[in-house]
Design an enzyme around this catalytic site. Structure first.
Site, PDB file in Angstrom:
ATOM      1  N   ARG A   1       0.849  -1.199   0.000  1.00 36.92           N
ATOM      2  CA  ARG A   1       0.000   0.000   0.000  1.00 36.92           C
ATOM      3  C   ARG A   1       0.886   1.250   0.000  1.00 36.92           C
ATOM      4  O   ARG A   1       1.045   1.897  -1.028  1.00 36.92           O
ATOM      5  CB  ARG A   1      -0.943  -0.033   1.230  1.00 36.92           C
ATOM      6  CG  ARG A   1      -2.134   0.900   1.137  1.00 36.92           C
ATOM      7  CD  ARG A   1      -1.823   2.327   1.564  1.00 36.92           C
ATOM      8  NE  ARG A   1      -1.345   2.414   2.938  1.00 36.92           N
ATOM      9  CZ  ARG A   1      -0.847   3.543   3.455  1.00 36.92           C
ATOM     10  NH1 ARG A   1      -0.756   4.640   2.719  1.00 36.92           N
ATOM     11  NH2 ARG A   1      -0.410   3.570   4.699  1.00 36.92           N
ATOM     12  N   GLU A   2       1.542   1.551   1.125  1.00 38.50           N
ATOM     13  CA  GLU A   2       2.457   2.705   1.160  1.00 38.50           C
ATOM     14  C   GLU A   2       3.560   2.528   0.108  1.00 38.50           C
ATOM     15  O   GLU A   2       3.920   3.487  -0.588  1.00 38.50           O
ATOM     16  CB  GLU A   2       3.079   2.821   2.561  1.00 38.50           C
ATOM     17  CG  GLU A   2       4.089   3.942   2.728  1.00 38.50           C
ATOM     18  CD  GLU A   2       3.446   5.303   2.929  1.00 38.50           C
ATOM     19  OE1 GLU A   2       2.618   5.446   3.840  1.00 38.50           O
ATOM     20  OE2 GLU A   2       3.796   6.235   2.177  1.00 38.50           O
TER      21      GLU A   2
ATOM     22  N   HIS B   1      -6.660  -0.708   3.469  1.00 37.43           N
ATOM     23  CA  HIS B   1      -6.677   0.714   3.836  1.00 37.43           C
ATOM     24  C   HIS B   1      -7.918   1.336   3.226  1.00 37.43           C
ATOM     25  O   HIS B   1      -8.370   0.919   2.151  1.00 37.43           O
ATOM     26  CB  HIS B   1      -5.430   1.390   3.269  1.00 37.43           C
ATOM     27  CG  HIS B   1      -4.846   2.440   4.152  1.00 37.43           C
ATOM     28  ND1 HIS B   1      -4.882   3.768   3.835  1.00 37.43           N
ATOM     29  CD2 HIS B   1      -4.219   2.351   5.349  1.00 37.43           C
ATOM     30  CE1 HIS B   1      -4.281   4.461   4.800  1.00 37.43           C
ATOM     31  NE2 HIS B   1      -3.865   3.626   5.734  1.00 37.43           N
TER      32      HIS B   1
ATOM     33  N   ARG C   1      -8.720  -0.473  12.510  1.00 31.22           N
ATOM     34  CA  ARG C   1      -7.681   0.460  12.979  1.00 31.22           C
ATOM     35  C   ARG C   1      -8.120   1.835  12.546  1.00 31.22           C
ATOM     36  O   ARG C   1      -8.576   2.008  11.409  1.00 31.22           O
ATOM     37  CB  ARG C   1      -6.340   0.112  12.328  1.00 31.22           C
ATOM     38  CG  ARG C   1      -5.224   1.112  12.661  1.00 31.22           C
ATOM     39  CD  ARG C   1      -3.894   0.685  12.056  1.00 31.22           C
ATOM     40  NE  ARG C   1      -3.536   1.457  10.883  1.00 31.22           N
ATOM     41  CZ  ARG C   1      -2.991   0.948   9.790  1.00 31.22           C
ATOM     42  NH1 ARG C   1      -2.764  -0.351   9.695  1.00 31.22           N
ATOM     43  NH2 ARG C   1      -2.683   1.728   8.771  1.00 31.22           N
TER      44      ARG C   1
ATOM     45  N   THR D   1       2.887  11.640   9.298  1.00 31.08           N
ATOM     46  CA  THR D   1       2.681  11.656   7.849  1.00 31.08           C
ATOM     47  C   THR D   1       3.753  12.462   7.117  1.00 31.08           C
ATOM     48  O   THR D   1       4.146  12.136   6.008  1.00 31.08           O
ATOM     49  CB  THR D   1       1.275  12.227   7.558  1.00 31.08           C
ATOM     50  OG1 THR D   1       0.331  11.475   8.331  1.00 31.08           O
ATOM     51  CG2 THR D   1       0.906  12.148   6.095  1.00 31.08           C
TER      52      THR D   1
ATOM     53  N   HIS E   1       3.539   4.925  12.468  1.00 29.73           N
ATOM     54  CA  HIS E   1       3.715   5.058  11.016  1.00 29.73           C
ATOM     55  C   HIS E   1       4.598   6.284  10.804  1.00 29.73           C
ATOM     56  O   HIS E   1       4.117   7.413  10.796  1.00 29.73           O
ATOM     57  CB  HIS E   1       2.344   5.208  10.361  1.00 29.73           C
ATOM     58  CG  HIS E   1       2.410   5.277   8.862  1.00 29.73           C
ATOM     59  ND1 HIS E   1       2.273   4.170   8.043  1.00 29.73           N
ATOM     60  CD2 HIS E   1       2.610   6.318   8.017  1.00 29.73           C
ATOM     61  CE1 HIS E   1       2.370   4.529   6.783  1.00 29.73           C
ATOM     62  NE2 HIS E   1       2.581   5.831   6.730  1.00 29.73           N
TER      63      HIS E   1
ATOM     64  N   HIS F   1       7.277   8.550   8.753  1.00 26.65           N
ATOM     65  CA  HIS F   1       7.894   8.854   7.452  1.00 26.65           C
ATOM     66  C   HIS F   1       9.331   9.325   7.650  1.00 26.65           C
ATOM     67  O   HIS F   1       9.702   9.816   8.707  1.00 26.65           O
ATOM     68  CB  HIS F   1       7.037   9.864   6.685  1.00 26.65           C
ATOM     69  CG  HIS F   1       5.952   9.175   5.907  1.00 26.65           C
ATOM     70  ND1 HIS F   1       6.097   8.843   4.583  1.00 26.65           N
ATOM     71  CD2 HIS F   1       4.733   8.709   6.298  1.00 26.65           C
ATOM     72  CE1 HIS F   1       5.002   8.210   4.175  1.00 26.65           C
ATOM     73  NE2 HIS F   1       4.153   8.122   5.191  1.00 26.65           N
TER      74      HIS F   1
ATOM     75  N   HIS G   1      40.983  -1.013   8.586  1.00 29.28           N
ATOM     76  CA  HIS G   1      39.777  -1.834   8.769  1.00 29.28           C
ATOM     77  C   HIS G   1      39.981  -3.272   8.274  1.00 29.28           C
ATOM     78  O   HIS G   1      39.625  -4.227   8.958  1.00 29.28           O
ATOM     79  CB  HIS G   1      38.583  -1.206   8.031  1.00 29.28           C
ATOM     80  CG  HIS G   1      38.043   0.010   8.721  1.00 29.28           C
ATOM     81  ND1 HIS G   1      36.708   0.210   8.939  1.00 29.28           N
ATOM     82  CD2 HIS G   1      38.665   1.090   9.254  1.00 29.28           C
ATOM     83  CE1 HIS G   1      36.524   1.366   9.576  1.00 29.28           C
ATOM     84  NE2 HIS G   1      37.711   1.912   9.764  1.00 29.28           N
TER      85      HIS G   1
HETATM   86  C1  HCA Z   1      -1.194   8.973   3.662  1.00 28.69           C
HETATM   87  C2  HCA Z   1      -1.755   8.034   4.688  1.00 28.69           C
HETATM   88  C3  HCA Z   1      -0.746   7.400   5.612  1.00 28.69           C
HETATM   89  C4  HCA Z   1      -1.533   6.526   6.557  1.00 28.69           C
HETATM   90  C5  HCA Z   1      -0.765   5.873   7.631  1.00 28.69           C
HETATM   91  C6  HCA Z   1      -1.505   4.829   8.402  1.00 28.69           C
HETATM   92  C7  HCA Z   1       0.054   8.506   6.366  1.00 28.69           C
HETATM   93  O1  HCA Z   1      -0.824   8.515   2.566  1.00 28.69           O
HETATM   94  O2  HCA Z   1      -1.123  10.156   3.944  1.00 28.69           O
HETATM   95  O3  HCA Z   1      -2.595   4.410   8.027  1.00 28.69           O
HETATM   96  O4  HCA Z   1      -0.972   4.400   9.443  1.00 28.69           O
HETATM   97  O5  HCA Z   1       1.267   8.581   6.183  1.00 28.69           O
HETATM   98  O6  HCA Z   1      -0.578   9.262   7.089  1.00 28.69           O
HETATM   99  O7  HCA Z   1       0.183   6.626   4.870  1.00 28.69           O
HETATM  100 CU    CU Z   2       2.257   7.084   5.050  1.00 28.72          CU
END
Ligand code: HCA
Ligand code: CU
Length: 467
Positions: free
Chosen positions: A10-11, A70, A130, A164, A192, A194, A286
């Protein structure tokens, strides 16, 4: 104890310019299940019919992992997730002011109503739910607690703390998760994170320390913009540094290589764990240490994940590495000869991009004044490819770029459409590589020319990948 939800499907498919085919998704899901992740986020079925078909096929595989779909907070989308037969649906809806005002045009009270309605609806369909407050890390903490608790009351048993935009830092994640643990109704907390500042895994680890349950990952750290934590690095970090030993480390390299190949999304050589250089040593200091005792410069044995250490020979090399490399070819040399060979390697290495075993053997020949009857193990070959007339050459090139040991790919005129170099350690490897190239859709025929001798040129002989 951590849980991993992998969201490569998905991501990961939100990575710019990456799309997986249906069969590729099935293979990814199988690999993830072999690794042993607790949850597989298989996609948002409302994105496209093929995504829906993939989610359904994966749900039908009866894997050990929980299969998650999702979804936006829209009833029809939740229905589509239900129709795919998944175990769990994610209802995501933002909570930050900027998202509510500029994107959704909703007040906080309206947001809570929408969140509750859709979580309740999903729950009523018999799905585990969730709730993801999108942009949670830029949300006022009181409102975040209010939104999450409303979702939990409506039937969610998991909340995803979504960073996010990747703006968190480990100590802040720690504080926030600690706060959520104190103020949220009973639920599991996912992280989650980034990777916009390269802090994703560190942030996620801090969140686990503070009481969160689960980390979201993708194979090779794919995802929107700079992605999220790399599955392999996450598993190894928790295995080696935190004692979480229940994942199958043996399937990690295969999953990384497979996704690299099918996505055309290539790992940097310095990528932790899976990158080409992760167990390669170069400087004299090394390599000397590693050859005496690998633990001097390796925090764990690369064999743990089926990898091997490598030692680069070039102008940084010391005596011990040269002795070891020549010993691999059963070439014995005296102490004085080693000095001389190292000196010559430094001289040649100063003018060239790469040194091959053939070069090192030649230097040894010159110094020892003997003919050394050995065949260098690293083999370079030039491969020409003819592409089927109905296939775009660039589509084939994209696949070729995913094969390790392939370099300098050119689209060319003439009888063949593509030329490139491959660097293999043995003729057996060379054969396998060519077989792999032949299986690429659109490859009509190949012709391979093995390099017998290389001559330095003005560019320092830099056209073939180094050993
Ligand atoms: C997005 C959604 C998400 C959702 C993360 C999750 C984010 O694409 O903006 O469901 O835990 O980063 O918020 O990927
Ligand atoms: Cu995300």
């Amino acid at each position: 104890m951590i849980e991993i939800l992998d969201t490569t499907l998905r991501e990961g498919e939100q990575t710019p310019y990456v799309n997986f085919l249906l069969d590729e998704k099935i293979e990814i899901a199988r690999l993830l299940d072999r690794i042993g992740v607790e949850m597989i986020e298989a996609g948002d079925p409302s994105v496209s019919p093929t995504v829906a078909a993939a989610v359904k096929r994966i749900a039908d595989l009866n894997l050990n992992a929980e299969i998650v779909a999702h979804s936006l907070a829209i009833r029809g989308n939740i229905d589509r997730a239900k129709d795919c037969g998944v175990d769990r649906v994610v209802v995501f809806y933002p909570t930050s002011q900027i998202h509510l005002q500029s994107k959704m045009h909703k007040s906080q009270a309206q947001a809570i109503e929408i969140i509750c309605e859709h979580v309740r609806y999903a729950h009523s369909l018999g799905l585990k739910v969730r709730y993801t407050p999108e942009d949670a890390s830029r949300t006022d903490m009181d409102f975040l607690v209010q939104a999450c608790n409303s979702a939990i009351e409506a039937g969610a048993d998991r909340i995803s703390f979504a960073d996010t935009l990747g703006v968190m830092q480990p100590h802040i994640v720690y504080e926030r998760v600690h706060y959520l643990r104190q103020h949220l109704l009973p639920c599991k907390i996912d992280l989650h994170c980034h990777d916009d500042y390269g802090l994703a895994l560190a942030n996620a680890m801090a969140g686990i320390r503070a009481g969160a349950d689960c980390i979201h990952t993708t194979i090779n750290g794919m995802g929107e913009r700079t992605g999220i934590p790399d599955l392999c690095a996450t598993i190894l970090a928790f295995h080696n540094l935190e004692g979480a030993t229940r994942y199958n480390l043996r399937a990690l390299m295969e999953s990384s290589a497979y996704v690299e190949k099918i996505s055309g999304f290539f790992l940097a050589p310095n990528n932790p764990i899976t990158g080409q250089n992760a167990f390669t040593h170069k400087s004299g200091v090394h390599t000397n240490g590693v050859l005496k005792d690998p633990r001097t410069y390796e925090s764990f044995d690369p064999a743990l994940i089926g990898r091997e250490r490598k030692i680069v020979i070039d102008k940084y090399t010391g005596k011990r590495a040269v002795i070891a490399r020549l010993a691999e070819y059963n070439i014995e040399i005296s102490d004085e000869q080693v000095e001389e060979i190292v000196e010559e390697i430094k001289r040649v290495g100063d003018q060239r991009k790469f040194l091959f075993d053939a070069d090192i053997i030649e230097i040894a020949e010159n110094v020892t004044k003997q003919t050394l009857d050995v065949i260098p193990r690293d083999i370079n070959a030039m491969v020409m490819i003819e592409v089927e007339s109905h296939v775009y050459t660039s589509a084939v090139v994209r696949r070729l770029r995913g094969i390790k040991h392939v370099s300098n790919i050119y689209e060319i005129t003439g009888d063949y459409d593509v030329s490139m170099f491959i660097n293999a350690e043995t003729t057996h490897d060379l054969n396998n590589l060519i077989e792999e190239i032949r299986t690429i859709p659109g490859v009509k025929q190949t012709e391979t020319r093995v390099v017998l001798k290389k001559y330095p040129n003005g560019n320092g002989n830099g056209h073939v990948k180094g050993a």
